[in-house]
Design a protein around this motif. Structure first.
Motif, PDB file in Angstrom:
ATOM      1  N   PHE A 127      21.862 -14.946 -48.731  1.00 40.26           N
ATOM      2  CA  PHE A 127      21.230 -15.850 -49.686  1.00 40.26           C
ATOM      3  C   PHE A 127      20.274 -16.796 -48.968  1.00 40.26           C
ATOM      4  O   PHE A 127      20.602 -17.369 -47.924  1.00 40.26           O
ATOM      5  N   LEU A 128      19.080 -16.949 -49.533  1.00 36.83           N
ATOM      6  CA  LEU A 128      18.094 -17.873 -48.971  1.00 36.83           C
ATOM      7  C   LEU A 128      18.213 -19.210 -49.690  1.00 36.83           C
ATOM      8  O   LEU A 128      17.973 -19.301 -50.902  1.00 36.83           O
ATOM      9  N   PRO A 129      18.566 -20.272 -48.965  1.00 37.39           N
ATOM     10  CA  PRO A 129      18.804 -21.569 -49.621  1.00 37.39           C
ATOM     11  C   PRO A 129      17.575 -22.153 -50.286  1.00 37.39           C
ATOM     12  O   PRO A 129      17.703 -22.973 -51.190  1.00 37.39           O
ATOM     13  N   GLU A 130      16.368 -21.740 -49.864  1.00 35.09           N
ATOM     14  CA  GLU A 130      15.159 -22.283 -50.495  1.00 35.09           C
ATOM     15  C   GLU A 130      14.947 -21.739 -51.904  1.00 35.09           C
ATOM     16  O   GLU A 130      13.961 -22.073 -52.563  1.00 35.09           O
ATOM     17  N   SER A 131      15.868 -20.909 -52.388  1.00 37.24           N
ATOM     18  CA  SER A 131      15.802 -20.461 -53.776  1.00 37.24           C
ATOM     19  C   SER A 131      15.875 -21.636 -54.747  1.00 37.24           C
ATOM     20  O   SER A 131      15.374 -21.551 -55.871  1.00 37.24           O
ATOM     21  N   LYS A 132      16.521 -22.707 -54.336  1.00 36.73           N
ATOM     22  CA  LYS A 132      16.624 -23.918 -55.153  1.00 36.73           C
ATOM     23  C   LYS A 132      16.499 -25.130 -54.235  1.00 36.73           C
ATOM     24  O   LYS A 132      17.146 -25.200 -53.191  1.00 36.73           O
ATOM     25  N   ARG A 133      15.672 -26.082 -54.634  1.00 36.83           N
ATOM     26  CA  ARG A 133      15.412 -27.240 -53.778  1.00 36.83           C
ATOM     27  C   ARG A 133      15.259 -28.503 -54.611  1.00 36.83           C
ATOM     28  O   ARG A 133      14.979 -28.454 -55.816  1.00 36.83           O
ATOM     29  N   ALA A 134      15.383 -29.626 -53.923  1.00 41.81           N
ATOM     30  CA  ALA A 134      15.121 -30.921 -54.528  1.00 41.81           C
ATOM     31  C   ALA A 134      13.764 -31.423 -54.041  1.00 41.81           C
ATOM     32  O   ALA A 134      13.186 -30.897 -53.082  1.00 41.81           O
ATOM     33  N   LEU A 135      13.274 -32.444 -54.710  1.00 40.43           N
ATOM     34  CA  LEU A 135      12.013 -33.051 -54.312  1.00 40.43           C
ATOM     35  C   LEU A 135      12.176 -33.712 -52.943  1.00 40.43           C
ATOM     36  O   LEU A 135      13.157 -34.433 -52.716  1.00 40.43           O
ATOM     37  N   PRO A 136      11.253 -33.481 -52.007  1.00 42.18           N
ATOM     38  CA  PRO A 136      11.395 -34.057 -50.660  1.00 42.18           C
ATOM     39  C   PRO A 136      10.991 -35.532 -50.622  1.00 42.18           C
ATOM     40  O   PRO A 136       9.940 -35.897 -50.090  1.00 42.18           O
ATOM     41  N   THR A 137      11.826 -36.383 -51.211  1.00 41.09           N
ATOM     42  CA  THR A 137      11.605 -37.819 -51.098  1.00 41.09           C
ATOM     43  C   THR A 137      11.790 -38.232 -49.642  1.00 41.09           C
ATOM     44  O   THR A 137      12.328 -37.449 -48.839  1.00 41.09           O
ATOM     45  N   PRO A 138      11.384 -39.429 -49.250  1.00 38.29           N
ATOM     46  CA  PRO A 138      11.585 -39.838 -47.848  1.00 38.29           C
ATOM     47  C   PRO A 138      13.030 -39.692 -47.392  1.00 38.29           C
ATOM     48  O   PRO A 138      13.277 -39.249 -46.261  1.00 38.29           O
ATOM     49  N   GLU A 139      13.992 -40.049 -48.276  1.00 42.67           N
ATOM     50  CA  GLU A 139      15.399 -39.934 -47.880  1.00 42.67           C
ATOM     51  C   GLU A 139      15.803 -38.471 -47.694  1.00 42.67           C
ATOM     52  O   GLU A 139      16.411 -38.103 -46.685  1.00 42.67           O
ATOM     53  N   VAL A 140      15.455 -37.630 -48.672  1.00 41.59           N
ATOM     54  CA  VAL A 140      15.809 -36.209 -48.591  1.00 41.59           C
ATOM     55  C   VAL A 140      15.128 -35.559 -47.395  1.00 41.59           C
ATOM     56  O   VAL A 140      15.742 -34.764 -46.670  1.00 41.59           O
ATOM     57  N   ALA A 141      13.861 -35.894 -47.171  1.00 42.84           N
ATOM     58  CA  ALA A 141      13.133 -35.325 -46.039  1.00 42.84           C
ATOM     59  C   ALA A 141      13.744 -35.759 -44.706  1.00 42.84           C
ATOM     60  O   ALA A 141      13.831 -34.973 -43.762  1.00 42.84           O
ATOM     61  N   PHE A 142      14.177 -37.026 -44.640  1.00 43.74           N
ATOM     62  CA  PHE A 142      14.802 -37.524 -43.409  1.00 43.74           C
ATOM     63  C   PHE A 142      16.059 -36.729 -43.083  1.00 43.74           C
ATOM     64  O   PHE A 142      16.260 -36.291 -41.944  1.00 43.74           O
ATOM     65  N   TYR A 143      16.919 -36.526 -44.090  1.00 45.92           N
ATOM     66  CA  TYR A 143      18.150 -35.774 -43.855  1.00 45.92           C
ATOM     67  C   TYR A 143      17.851 -34.338 -43.438  1.00 45.92           C
ATOM     68  O   TYR A 143      18.575 -33.754 -42.625  1.00 45.92           O
ATOM     69  N   LYS A 144      16.789 -33.760 -43.997  1.00 41.57           N
ATOM     70  CA  LYS A 144      16.431 -32.381 -43.662  1.00 41.57           C
ATOM     71  C   LYS A 144      15.853 -32.292 -42.259  1.00 41.57           C
ATOM     72  O   LYS A 144      16.274 -31.462 -41.440  1.00 41.57           O
ATOM     73  N   MET A 145      14.886 -33.149 -41.959  1.00 42.26           N
ATOM     74  CA  MET A 145      14.142 -33.004 -40.713  1.00 42.26           C
ATOM     75  C   MET A 145      14.953 -33.385 -39.482  1.00 42.26           C
ATOM     76  O   MET A 145      14.700 -32.893 -38.383  1.00 42.26           O
ATOM     77  N   PHE A 146      15.965 -34.237 -39.664  1.00 48.94           N
ATOM     78  CA  PHE A 146      16.747 -34.671 -38.517  1.00 48.94           C
ATOM     79  C   PHE A 146      18.140 -34.036 -38.479  1.00 48.94           C
ATOM     80  O   PHE A 146      19.030 -34.511 -37.795  1.00 48.94           O
ATOM     81  N   GLY A 147      18.310 -32.937 -39.231  1.00 50.03           N
ATOM     82  CA  GLY A 147      19.479 -32.084 -39.065  1.00 50.03           C
ATOM     83  C   GLY A 147      20.708 -32.436 -39.854  1.00 50.03           C
ATOM     84  O   GLY A 147      21.701 -31.698 -39.817  1.00 50.03           O
ATOM     85  N   LEU A 148      20.703 -33.556 -40.593  1.00 53.06           N
ATOM     86  CA  LEU A 148      21.895 -33.933 -41.346  1.00 53.06           C
ATOM     87  C   LEU A 148      22.178 -32.944 -42.477  1.00 53.06           C
ATOM     88  O   LEU A 148      23.339 -32.673 -42.811  1.00 53.06           O
ATOM     89  N   ALA A 149      21.116 -32.417 -43.089  1.00 55.10           N
ATOM     90  CA  ALA A 149      21.292 -31.444 -44.168  1.00 55.10           C
ATOM     91  C   ALA A 149      21.960 -30.174 -43.656  1.00 55.10           C
ATOM     92  O   ALA A 149      22.780 -29.568 -44.352  1.00 55.10           O
ATOM     93  N   ARG A 150      21.641 -29.775 -42.436  1.00 58.24           N
ATOM     94  CA  ARG A 150      22.257 -28.574 -41.875  1.00 58.24           C
ATOM     95  C   ARG A 150      23.715 -28.827 -41.512  1.00 58.24           C
ATOM     96  O   ARG A 150      24.570 -27.952 -41.664  1.00 58.24           O
ATOM     97  N   LEU A 151      24.018 -30.035 -41.027  1.00 60.43           N
ATOM     98  CA  LEU A 151      25.391 -30.354 -40.653  1.00 60.43           C
ATOM     99  C   LEU A 151      26.299 -30.464 -41.870  1.00 60.43           C
ATOM    100  O   LEU A 151      27.476 -30.089 -41.814  1.00 60.43           O
ATOM    101  N   MET A 152      25.753 -30.998 -42.979  1.00 58.53           N
ATOM    102  CA  MET A 152      26.566 -31.191 -44.192  1.00 58.53           C
ATOM    103  C   MET A 152      25.826 -30.603 -45.399  1.00 58.53           C
ATOM    104  O   MET A 152      25.352 -31.333 -46.279  1.00 58.53           O
TER     105      MET A 152
END
Length: 494
Positions: A127-152
Motif C-alpha cells: 500500500f502506498l500511503p500517499e493514496s490519502k493525505r492531509a494538507l501540508p500545514t506548517p505543523e504537518v509539514a514539520f512532523y513529516k520533514m523531520f521524521g516524526l510522521a515516520r516514527l509515529m
C-alpha cells in the motif's frame, strides 16, 4: 455524452506508458459508456510518440516539442476534453478492469465529490500511503520533514501527512489526493479552474485538492478499486534533484494559500528541510559507495594487527614491539594503497571477480614494497607487507563471498544469475515476448506462459510447446527506444 476523459502526461517512460494504456483499454471496455483518452507527450526521446501512434490509434495524442511541465501538459488536454469526469493518470500506473466503472459509479452517487482518489499499490503490492493525505500545514509539514510522521505513522497528531490513523480499507473524506490518479468532476473544474501552471512538477495535486475544498467540494479516498503505481520512474525520489523540485513546489503552495506569517514559517521549514534532505541524499549515495571500502579497510586493519602481534612474538629478527606509528600510520597507508589499487583494477565492479582483487592487491603490494625502500624511518618488515597483501585478498574476497552467500545461498561470485520468468498473455503475445528476450540477449529462463484466453482454468504451458516465431518485418512494430513493444507481461519468479 462522453462519461470520462482520461489524461496521461508522458515523459520518457515508453514501456510503462504502454502498460498503462493497455490497462486503460480494458477498463474502458468495462465502463460501457463513451470514454476519450488523451496522451500528452513532453518531448520524449524514447519512441513514446511512435508507439502510441502505432499501437493505440484510439488515443488523442498531443506531442509537445518541448517539456512545458506537468501542469501545463495536463491543462492542454483538459481544455480539449469533453467528459463529465476528468481523470489525471500517471504513465507508470496500471488500473483494474473495473476501476473506471467503480469510480464513475461512486461519483454519480456522491454529487458533492469534486475529486476522487483510489487505493494505490507499489510494484511489490504494498500500500502506498500517499493514496490519502492531509494538507501540508506548517505543523504537518514539520512532523513529516523531520521524521516524526515516520516514527509515529498512526498518531492523529504526528501522522497526519499520510493520515495513517485512517484505515486504507475504508472510504474517507480527505484533504489531498494524489496526482497519480485524480478523478475530477468537470463542473467543479469549471468553478475553481484548471491546474496552476506555476508548478512545473509536484505540488499541483495539493494545490488543486485544496482549491476543490475551498470551492465547497469534497475529496474522497475510495478503496473500492485499486491501481498499481510504479512511483518515481521519471524522477528518482532519492535524488537531490527530486528533493529540490518537490520542496520548492511546497514553498509555492505556502506563499499562495497561507497567511504571510505562516507562509514565512513554512518557507523557513521547507528551506531547512531542503538542505537537510539534500545533504542526506548525498550522504546516502556516498555511504552506499564507500561502505564496502570501509568494511574491507576494517577487516584488513584487524588482520594486520593479528599478523603484527604474531610476527613480534615468533619471527621478529630483533625482539621487541613495533613502534605505535606502525598501526596508526603505516598500516592505514598500506590499506589505502591496496584498496585504491583494487578499486582501480575493478575489484568492486559487478560481477565480482577474484582475479581483479588479486591483480589490484598485488600491484598495491609491489608499490608499497618499492616505496618502503626509500623511507628508512618507515621500513618495518617486508614479510608483513607480503603477508598483509595476502590477507587483504582473503579479506576482500571473503567479504564478497559472505555477502553473496547471504543473498543467493551459493558461493559462485562471477556467475551471471538467470531470472526465472513466466509470461502472462495470449499465445501470440507470449511468443513475441520470448522472441524479444532472446533477441535482446536477456539472461532469463522462461518456464512457460499463462494463457489469458477463456478456459476452465489457466494453464501453465511448458516453453517447448511455444515455438519461437520468425521475426516479423520492422514496419509492424512500434519501438520504445531499442525495445519493441509487447502487450504480454512477464513475471519474475526469483
Amino acid at each position: 455524452m462522453v462519461k470520462l476523459s482520461v489524461v496521461i502526461v508522458n515523459y520518457n517512460v515508453c514501456y510503462f506508458l504502454e502498460q498503462t494504456l493497455l490497462s486503460v483499454r480494458r477498463a474502458v471496455e468495462k465502463l460501457a459508456q463513451p470514454v476519450e483518452v488523451f496522451v500528452v507527450d513532453n518531448n520524449s526521446v524514447d519512441g513514446s510518440v511512435a508507439m502510441v501512434q502505432a499501437r493505440f490509434p484510439e488515443v488523442q495524442l498531443i506531442a509537445n516539442r518541448d517539456n512545458p511541465g506537468f501542469s501545463k501538459a495536463n491543462n492542454q488536454a483538459l481544455r480539449r476534453a469533453t467528459g463529465q469526469y476528468r481523470l489525471l493518470l500517471n504513465p507508470d500506473t496500471v488500473v483494474e478492469e473495473d476501476t473506471f466503472r467503480a469510480c464513475c459509479d461512486f461519483m454519480d452517487a456522491h454529487p458533492d465529490c469534486g475529486g476522487l482518489g483510489v487505493k494505490m499499490l507499489d510494484g511489490q503490492g504494498q500500500f502506498l500511503p500517499e493514496s490519502k493525505r492531509a494538507l501540508p500545514t506548517p505543523e504537518v509539514a514539520f512532523y513529516k520533514m523531520f521524521g516524526l510522521a515516520r516514527l509515529m505513522p498512526k498518531s492523529r497528531t504526528f501522522g497526519r501527512y499520510h493520515l495513517g490513523y485512517l484505515s486504507p480499507e475504508d472510504t474517507h473524506e480527505v484533504e489531498v489526493l494524489s496526482g497519480a490518479f485524480m478523478m475530477l468532476r468537470q463542473t467543479a473544474l469549471n468553478q475553481i479552474g484548471l491546474l496552476d501552471e506555476d508548478y512545473f512538477m509536484y505540488g499541483e495535486d495539493i494545490d488543486l485538492s485544496h482549491r476543490l475544498r475551498q470551492g465547497g467540494w469534497k475529496n474522497y479516498y475510495f478503496p473500492g478499486t485499486r491501481i498499481i503505481h510504479y512511483k518515481g520512474e521519471s524522477t528518482k525520489r532519492t535524488s537531490v534533484n527530486y528533493v529540490f523540485v518537490f520542496y520548492r513546489a511546497m514553498v509555492i503552495f505556502a506563499r499562495k494559500h497561507f497567511a504571510p506569517g505562516r507562509a514565512g514559517l513554512f518557507s523557513l521549514l521547507i528551506n531547512a528541510a531542503i538542505w537537510l534532505r539534500a545533504g542526506a541524499a548525498v550522504l546516502e549515495r556516498l555511504a552506499v559507495r564507500v561502505a564496502p571500502l570501509l568494511l574491507d579497510a576494517g577487516l584488513i586493519w584487524a588482520g594486520m594487527y593479528v599478523l603484527k602481534s604474531y610476527w613480534e612474538n615468533n619471527h621478529k629478527f630483533v625482539p621487541g614491539d613495533y613502534p605505535p606509528q606502525y598501526m596508526t600510520v603505516a598500516v592505514p597507508a598500506y590499506i589505502l594503497v591496496w584498496l585504491t589499487s583494487a578499486y582501480l583494477s575493478g575489484a568492486y565492479d559487478p560481477p565480482v571477480k577474484t582475479s581483479r582483487v588479486v591483480r589490484g592487491v598485488f600491484l598495491g603490494t609491489l608499490l608499497i614494497s618499492a616505496a618502503s625502500n626509500f623511507l628508512d624511518a618507515w621500513r618495518f618488515s617486508k614479510a608483513l607487507i607480503i603477508l598483509g597483501g595476502a590477507w587483504a585478498v582473503a579479506a576482500i574476497v571473503g567479504r564478497h563471498l559472505l555477502a553473496h552467500f547471504i543473498k543467493y545461498r551459493d558461493l559462485r561470485l562471477s556467475e551471471h544469475r538467470q531470472k526465472t520468468i513466466a509470461i502472462v498473455g495470449s499465445g501470440p503475445e507470449s511468443r513475441r515476448v520470448r522472441h524479444l528476450l532472446e533477441a535482446a540477449g536477456v539472461q532469463a529462463r522462461v518456464i512457460g506462459h499463462v494463457s489469458v484466453a477463456p478456459k476452465p482454468a489457466d494453464t501453465l504451458v511448458p516453453p517447448a510447446a511455444i515455438p519461437l516465431p520468425v521475426p516479423p518485418p520492422k514496419s509492424r512494430w512500434a519501438s520504445c527506444g531499442s525495445w519493441p513493444i509487447s502487450s504480454a507481461s512477464t513475471r519474475s519468479m526469483n
